[in-house]
Design a protein around this motif. Structure first.
Motif, short mmCIF file in Angstrom:
data_model
loop_
_atom_site.label_atom_id
_atom_site.label_comp_id
_atom_site.label_asym_id
_atom_site.label_seq_id
_atom_site.Cartn_x
_atom_site.Cartn_y
_atom_site.Cartn_z
N HIS A 1 -9.80 -22.99 -15.76
CA HIS A 1 -8.32 -23.01 -15.78
C HIS A 1 -7.78 -24.02 -16.81
O HIS A 1 -7.35 -25.11 -16.48
N SER A 2 -7.82 -23.58 -18.06
CA SER A 2 -7.38 -24.40 -19.20
C SER A 2 -6.01 -25.03 -18.95
O SER A 2 -5.12 -24.40 -18.40
N PHE A 3 -5.89 -26.28 -19.37
CA PHE A 3 -4.71 -27.13 -19.21
C PHE A 3 -4.64 -27.79 -17.83
O PHE A 3 -4.14 -28.90 -17.71
N GLY B 1 -4.30 -32.92 -21.44
CA GLY B 1 -3.55 -31.87 -22.11
C GLY B 1 -3.76 -31.84 -23.61
O GLY B 1 -4.49 -32.64 -24.19
N LEU B 2 -3.10 -30.89 -24.24
CA LEU B 2 -3.13 -30.74 -25.69
C LEU B 2 -2.03 -31.63 -26.27
O LEU B 2 -0.84 -31.39 -26.06
N ALA C 1 -6.63 -34.15 -29.07
CA ALA C 1 -6.84 -32.70 -28.90
C ALA C 1 -7.28 -32.35 -27.49
O ALA C 1 -6.93 -31.29 -26.97
N GLY C 2 -8.07 -33.23 -26.87
CA GLY C 2 -8.55 -32.96 -25.52
C GLY C 2 -9.46 -31.74 -25.46
O GLY C 2 -9.83 -31.17 -26.49
N PRO C 3 -9.84 -31.31 -24.27
CA PRO C 3 -10.75 -30.17 -24.13
C PRO C 3 -10.20 -28.88 -24.74
O PRO C 3 -10.96 -28.12 -25.36
N MET D 1 3.15 -21.95 -23.40
CA MET D 1 1.82 -22.51 -23.67
C MET D 1 0.73 -21.47 -23.52
O MET D 1 -0.27 -21.48 -24.24
N ALA D 2 0.92 -20.54 -22.58
CA ALA D 2 -0.07 -19.47 -22.41
C ALA D 2 -0.12 -18.60 -23.66
O ALA D 2 -1.21 -18.24 -24.15
#
Length: 401
Positions: A239-241, A246-247, A252-254, A279-280
């Motif tokens: 589940h990204s974010f 966060g971005l 940059a993060g994950p 964002m999606a």
């Protein structure tokens, strides 16, 4: 581990008995492919014999789908239960209800799932794996298939535990891993962990040798730690974010590192609550080949909104969103393909939204077959037909037969 329900090998076929024309095939943000039309030949049992391109401007006899898409059914890599069942709490007496849930999932357009087991006690985990193993033996046609489980935890960062009970988290180690999965190594397809935790490297290496897909999730990993994890074999974001840094324009993060890496699958809950629609869509545009829709549905999936028990806690369900009493976002009760519908409305890219729920998860599982190979030999009853309503910007689906 449990294998995917792939198409059977091609054999010699009799002449086609039925032809469907003016079909489109899903692709991730590929306008040239999305506008191309195809036709299918079917035998007397409505099984696909071949899928062929139509010449530009050609007219063919047959049943015209007028540009509708055809796809395999969905694969859900992260679903926690349904019809009142929480997968980490399964007992043998739950098998009849579990089979009902699998029948419902098929009706909801899902061909197979990785039943997700969130952090729980060792005994409960092993009991659930035992029940799931027994239930797989009762698979039958037109019932959603149980693939290997997705273990979401217990090697998670406490600061990012979300709805996972803190008392069930533990430090990653080979001993802790073996205590949980010994004897069930072939019953597990994915495992989510926080790769920055000490001891995670040994666990990642062990999971790689077992052929289990390793996911980064509920993690405090920064960009450097994420990149290191990807180099070790972590292949997906859970589940990204959500439950991760966060971005950010200076970090940059994950998510940012996964986009740069180019081969990391990025799970996304497309309900509009877990991740803002903008964002999606941004994530889809940044990494169209990597986006994988998941439902993250919980035990109340298939039930009405209201209050439900979740282990010793209360789960509040409102408009398909599940929260704990303290407001912590826990999951959804929405079907997987509802994510495709919503993403298509946000982005205006129906073909890519279809692809993210049907083809992308198959790539994560490593089947290696093209879309054409997945369609040929399949009965229409095991495929999906999708239609885009441009006036309302709505994507609708149904079983192809």
């Amino acid at each position: 581990m449990t294998t995917m329900p792939w198409s059977r090998t091609s054999t010699a076929w009799p002449p086609p008995m039925h032809r469907i024309t003016h079909i489109r095939l899903p692709e991730p943000l590929n306008k040239a492919v999305d506008t191309k039309l195809w036709w299918m030949a079917l035998d007397e049992h409505e099984r696909v014999l071949s899928v062929q391109p139509m010449a530009d401007g050609s007219a063919m006899d047959g049943e015209s789908w007028q540009g509708d898409w055809i796809s395999p059914m969905g694969i859900d890599l992260q679903i926690n239960g349904g019809l009142g069942l929480a997968f980490p709490e399964l007992t043998a007496k739950d098998i009849p209800q579990l089979l009902k849930l699998l029948d419902k999932l098929w009706q909801d357009g899902v061909q197979a799932i990785c039943p997700t087991l969130v952090s729980c006690g060792v005994a409960a985990l092993r009991q659930s794996l035992t029940v799931l193993h027994a239930a797989r033996a009762q698979h039958c046609p037109q019932r959603c298939e149980l693939l290997g489980a997705h273990l979401e935890g217990p090697f998670l960062a406490t600061a990012r535990h979300g709805a996972h009970p803190l008392e069930h988290l533990c430090a990653p180690s080979l001993r802790a891993l073996d205590e949980r999965i010994r004897g069930f190594e072939q019953d597990i397809s994915l495992m989510t962990l926080a790769p920055e935790l000490p001891g995670s490297s040994e666990v990642i290496e062990r999971l790689r040798t077992l052929g289990i897909v390793i996911c980064l999730g509920h993690s405090n990993a920064d960009g450097e730690a994420s990149a290191d994890a990807f180099s070790q074999g972590v292949g997906m974001l859970t589940h990204s974010f959500n439950a991760m840094p966060g971005l950010h324009h200076r970090a940059a993060g994950p998510v940012g590192e996964a986009c740069m890496h180019g081969e990391i699958a990025m799970g996304l809950i497309a309900d509009g609550v877990h991740v803002d629609p903008t964002m999606a869509v941004l994530l889809q545009r940044l990494a169209p080949q990597q986006l994988v829709l998941v439902s993250d549905s919980l035990a109340p999936y298939g039930l009405k909104d209201g209050k439900y028990r979740w282990d010793e806690r209360v789960l509040l369900v409102e408009k398909g969103t599940c929260r704990l009493e303290d407001g912590t976002l826990a999951g959804v009760t929405l079907p997987l393909l509802e994510g495709s519908r919503r993403l298509a409305t946000w982005s205006g890219e129906p073909a890519a939204a279809i692809w993210a729920a049907t083809m992308a998860p198959r790539q994560v599982m490593g089947h290696g077959r093209t879309l054409h190979e997945l369609l040929v030999n399949q009965p229409l009853t095991d495929l999906l037909r999708w239609q885009w309503k441009p006036d309302t910007e709505e994507l609708i689906w149904k079983h192809a037969a």
